[in-house]
Design an enzyme around this catalytic site. Structure first.
Site, PDB file in Angstrom:
ATOM      1  N   GLU A  55       0.879  -1.162   0.000  1.00 53.10           N
ATOM      2  CA  GLU A  55       0.000   0.000   0.000  1.00 53.10           C
ATOM      3  C   GLU A  55       0.925   1.223   0.000  1.00 53.10           C
ATOM      4  O   GLU A  55       1.821   1.311   0.839  1.00 53.10           O
ATOM      5  CB  GLU A  55      -0.863  -0.026   1.268  1.00 53.10           C
ATOM      6  CG  GLU A  55      -1.958   0.994   1.235  1.00 53.10           C
ATOM      7  CD  GLU A  55      -2.853   0.939   2.475  1.00 53.10           C
ATOM      8  OE1 GLU A  55      -2.772  -0.031   3.253  1.00 53.10           O
ATOM      9  OE2 GLU A  55      -3.622   1.902   2.646  1.00 53.10           O
ATOM     10  N   ARG A 280       4.403 -13.019   9.829  1.00 52.17           N
ATOM     11  CA  ARG A 280       5.117 -11.750   9.650  1.00 52.17           C
ATOM     12  C   ARG A 280       6.502 -11.860  10.249  1.00 52.17           C
ATOM     13  O   ARG A 280       6.710 -12.586  11.216  1.00 52.17           O
ATOM     14  CB  ARG A 280       4.404 -10.652  10.438  1.00 52.17           C
ATOM     15  CG  ARG A 280       3.265  -9.990   9.772  1.00 52.17           C
ATOM     16  CD  ARG A 280       2.699  -8.938  10.718  1.00 52.17           C
ATOM     17  NE  ARG A 280       3.048  -7.581  10.299  1.00 52.17           N
ATOM     18  CZ  ARG A 280       2.403  -6.927   9.338  1.00 52.17           C
ATOM     19  NH1 ARG A 280       1.411  -7.488   8.693  1.00 52.17           N
ATOM     20  NH2 ARG A 280       2.748  -5.701   9.008  1.00 52.17           N
ATOM     21  N   LYS A 290       4.146   0.574   9.463  1.00 52.04           N
ATOM     22  CA  LYS A 290       4.221   1.888   8.820  1.00 52.04           C
ATOM     23  C   LYS A 290       3.547   2.966   9.655  1.00 52.04           C
ATOM     24  O   LYS A 290       4.006   4.090   9.707  1.00 52.04           O
ATOM     25  CB  LYS A 290       3.564   1.813   7.436  1.00 52.04           C
ATOM     26  CG  LYS A 290       4.513   1.285   6.378  1.00 52.04           C
ATOM     27  CD  LYS A 290       3.872   1.298   5.021  1.00 52.04           C
ATOM     28  CE  LYS A 290       2.892   0.147   4.890  1.00 52.04           C
ATOM     29  NZ  LYS A 290       2.418  -0.061   3.525  1.00 52.04           N
TER      30      LYS A 290
HETATM   31  P1  ATP Z   1       2.374  -2.215   8.029  1.00 56.04           P
HETATM   32  O1  ATP Z   1       1.634  -2.948   9.089  1.00 56.04           O
HETATM   33  O2  ATP Z   1       3.795  -1.979   8.327  1.00 56.04           O
HETATM   34  O3  ATP Z   1       1.680  -0.987   7.557  1.00 56.04           O
HETATM   35  P2  ATP Z   1       1.225  -3.570   5.900  1.00 56.04           P
HETATM   36  O4  ATP Z   1       1.029  -5.032   5.939  1.00 56.04           O
HETATM   37  O5  ATP Z   1       0.052  -2.728   6.114  1.00 56.04           O
HETATM   38  O6  ATP Z   1       2.406  -3.227   6.828  1.00 56.04           O
HETATM   39  P3  ATP Z   1       1.441  -3.349   3.103  1.00 56.04           P
HETATM   40  O7  ATP Z   1       1.988  -2.264   2.288  1.00 56.04           O
HETATM   41  O8  ATP Z   1      -0.011  -3.604   3.056  1.00 56.04           O
HETATM   42  O9  ATP Z   1       1.895  -3.084   4.571  1.00 56.04           O
HETATM   43  O10 ATP Z   1       2.259  -4.681   2.873  1.00 56.04           O
HETATM   44  C1  ATP Z   1       2.592  -5.224   1.645  1.00 56.04           C
HETATM   45  C2  ATP Z   1       2.906  -6.672   1.872  1.00 56.04           C
HETATM   46  O11 ATP Z   1       3.989  -6.803   2.776  1.00 56.04           O
HETATM   47  C3  ATP Z   1       1.732  -7.407   2.455  1.00 56.04           C
HETATM   48  O12 ATP Z   1       1.514  -8.564   1.687  1.00 56.04           O
HETATM   49  C4  ATP Z   1       2.159  -7.743   3.840  1.00 56.04           C
HETATM   50  O13 ATP Z   1       1.664  -8.999   4.209  1.00 56.04           O
HETATM   51  C5  ATP Z   1       3.680  -7.760   3.748  1.00 56.04           C
HETATM   52  N1  ATP Z   1       4.286  -7.403   5.033  1.00 56.04           N
HETATM   53  C6  ATP Z   1       4.113  -6.282   5.739  1.00 56.04           C
HETATM   54  N2  ATP Z   1       4.789  -6.310   6.891  1.00 56.04           N
HETATM   55  C7  ATP Z   1       5.429  -7.508   6.920  1.00 56.04           C
HETATM   56  C8  ATP Z   1       6.298  -8.158   7.845  1.00 56.04           C
HETATM   57  N3  ATP Z   1       6.639  -7.581   8.994  1.00 56.04           N
HETATM   58  N4  ATP Z   1       6.764  -9.382   7.529  1.00 56.04           N
HETATM   59  C9  ATP Z   1       6.422  -9.973   6.369  1.00 56.04           C
HETATM   60  N5  ATP Z   1       5.617  -9.422   5.462  1.00 56.04           N
HETATM   61  C10 ATP Z   1       5.116  -8.206   5.716  1.00 56.04           C
HETATM   62 MG    MG Z   2      -1.653  -2.894   4.869  1.00 55.31          MG
END
Ligand code: ATP
Ligand code: MG
Length: 577
Positions: A55, A280, A290
């Site tokens: 995102e 994760r 984020k």
């Molecule tokens: P955050 O919680 O940091 O905002 P998010 O999951 O909302 O992370 P996205 O931009 O939606 O961030 O993530 C893109 C991809 O990265 C998603 O498929 C998510 O599952 C993966 N991802 C995010 N954080 C992690 C993590 N700590 N370990 C593994 N994969 C991750």
């Molecule tokens: Mg997300």
């Protein structure tokens, strides 16, 4: 990137334990096994197409690198390809600058995508699929507001109740949905919901929202839309449109998989990707979210998203982390379904391993103490050709200037040392790294009674490379020529947080746990002058001091270097408590 596989051919699985693909040896894990089975069974014509769907609402962090490594890594391993898809269905939270940064960071890790997409590219198709669900009575327009919906939804132990609007006719739903799209209603007045099962044990299946009204511009589609699809609706369909075969995501989406499958089963689309979830990645002494990282930036706790203390890829890059170390780190952690917090030490050791192998050596004095070599000619500069790396001759040599006046580390001299002190002391001897043995003949005090400088003499027979070099003394210290050395700023970074899990205690804001000593600035370090002209990002080891990288702020007149990681771990004890 490998080419797309020939569709007539089944790709032989390559992931066996003894083979090398990418940076490290392949370790068996359930996703690899699963994909291997699918490929062997000829599913999707034996193809593997994955996607990484960030995102664009912040910078990527090291947790994302895990997902990037798995999605790109699996496709690469099975001769497939990976798309980068910006999951931009949430206008308002997204900013244009993040798109570029995300692309740069994925490339920096060493991956390249086959196709670049945006979920917003599919807004028309998504709308059409929503209409299809309305026409088949699988979706309806609801007028319950958020609070009512929450009450109707029920709980984990109680089934939900059906909305009074659930049985509107398809024609009526279609009319309302069109009018939602046309902007006839206010935010929140109506939603489009899937008609699934209000008594489903999985709450995500209790008539989830597919579209909401949000009168807000999207920075790619402008004011074209005032209704936006939810993540759940957009994600699986976007995957299917792109022909994704395996949609690899983190565990929080496990409970959404029935909905992912339900949606694809109820629209007329052929492709049905397989969603597979993994845990994760978490690391101690930092935060990987984020939302929280954004707070650190916006509230000024750090100097931007690429502050070298941040766990963002941009921050780690600026700090001097080699991308390969990050990839090897996640490979070594493996892929599983159980959540764990990996010690920062493990990541730092991966960085040390990589830099120990590849970083050229140099010398820097952080707290200079001047020494004068009384038997060295004041007009002489002796150029020493010394190895860039003690174990890798192939890396070549560098030239360092040996002159009458040198700087050594204040810490490497003691007036009145304890018994087993092997560095310099009055009357004592020490070897200067890459040069000869010196003896401290005289300590010259300053007006305040402190040590101003030392007068030493060197033993010419002990020059590195000469037979006398074999004469042993216990200590070897680093040094830089006073006349040739260049003054520099060194930024010594340490852990961003002083506790292992800054979000463990919900009653305390995580910013309370920030480490006040996470940055120490050394303004009058003396470095070898060649470093002043190295480009930003250049990585090196200051012998005995740590691994460093040239900061983008650095100029030839005023070099600035960041400490990537110390040579040894000083947190082991604390972390082990
Ligand atoms: P955050 O919680 O940091 O905002 P998010 O999951 O909302 O992370 P996205 O931009 O939606 O961030 O993530 C893109 C991809 O990265 C998603 O498929 C998510 O599952 C993966 N991802 C995010 N954080 C992690 C993590 N700590 N370990 C593994 N994969 C991750
Ligand atoms: Mg997300």
């Amino acid at each position: 990137m490998p080419n797309s596989p020939d569709s007539n051919q089944t790709i032989a699985p390559t992931g066996i334990a003894s083979q090398q693909t990418g940076p490290t040896a392949v370790v068996a894990h359930f996703i690899r096994n699963r994909i291997r089975e699918d490929v062997a069974a000829g599913k999707n014509g034996g193809q593997v197409i994955t996607r990484f769907p960030p995102e664009p609402n912040g910078y990527l962090h090291i947790g994302h690198a895990k997902s990037i490594g798995i999605n790109f890594g699996m496709a690469e391993e099975f001769g497939g390809s990976t798309n980068l898809r910006f999951d931009d269905t949430n206008p308002g939270k997204e900013e244009a600058l993040f798109y570029d940064r995300i692309m740069e960071d994925v490339r920096w890790l060493g991956f390249d995508w086959q196709e670049l997409h945006h979920a917003s590219d599919y807004f028309d198709q998504l709308f059409d699929f929503a209409c299809e669900l309305i026409n088949t009575n699988k979706a309806y327009v609801d007028s319950l507001d958020a609070e009512q919906m929450r009450v109707y939804r029920g709980t984990l132990t109680e089934p939900g109740r059906e909305s009074p609007d659930r049985n509107r006719s398809a024609a009526e739903n279609m009319d309302l949905f069109q009018r939602m799209k046309n902007g006839e209603f206010a935010d929140g007045e109506y939603t489009l919901r899937a008609r699934i099962d209000m008594a489903a044990p999985n709450i995500n299946m209790r008539d989830p929202i597919l579209y909401r009204i949000r009168k807000i511009d999207h920075h790619r589609t402008g004011s074209d839309w005032c209704i936006y699809p939810t993540y759940d609706f957009a994600h699986g369909i976007s995957d299917a449109i792109e022909g994704i075969t395996h949609s690899l995501c983190t565990l929080e989406f496990e409970d959404h998989r029935p909905l992912y499958d339900w949606l694809l089963d109820h629209i007329s689309i052929q492709q049905h990707p397989q969603q597979i979830e993994f845990a994760r990645g978490n690391i101690d002494f930092t935060v990987l979210s984020k939302r929280r990282l954004k707070r650190l930036v916006e509230e000024g706790f750090v100097d931007g998203w690429d502050d070298p203390r941040m766990p963002t890829l941009a921050g780690l890059r600026r700090r001097g982390y080699p991308p390969l170390a990050i990839r090897k780190f996640w490979d070594s952690v493996g892929v599983s379904k159980s959540e764990s917090i990996i010690p920062m030490i493990v990541l730092e050791n991966a960085v040390r391993d990589e830099l120990n192998e590849n970083a050229p050596r140099s010398m820097a004095v952080l707290n200079p103490l001047k020494i004068i070599l009384s038997n060295f000619d004041a007009s002489e500069t002796r150029w020493l050709e010394v190895p860039l790396h003690p174990q890798h001759e192939d890396m070549g040599t560098r030239r360092i200037a040996l002159t009458r006046e040198l700087y050594i580390e204040q810490d490497d001299f003691m007036l009145d040392p304890p018994g087993k002190y092997f560095r310099l002391k009055p009357g004592g001897e020490v070897r200067l790294r890459n040069a000869f043995i010196i003896r401290c003949d005289e300590v010259v005090e300053n007006a305040a009674g402190g040590v101003d400088h030392l007068v030493c003499s060197f033993d010419p027979d002990t020059m590195s490379g000469l037979p006398g070099a074999k004469r042993k003394v216990k200590g070897t210290i680093h040094w830089v020529s006073a006349s040739h050395g260049k003054r520099a700023t060194l930024r010594l970074y340490d852990r961003l947080f002083k506790v292992a899990n800054p979000i463990a205690d919900k009653a305390v804001d995580f910013t309370e746990h920030l480490n006040p000593a996470s940055l120490q600035v050394i303004d009058n370090a003396i470095i070898e002058p060649d470093l002043a002209t190295q480009p930003a990002g250049h990585q090196l080891q200051f012998e005995r001091t740590g691994y460093f990288a040239v900061d983008p702020d650095s100029t030839p007149e005023h070099p600035v270097l960041n400490r990537t990681v110390s040579l040894r771990d000083s947190w082991a004890k604390i972390a082990g408590q």
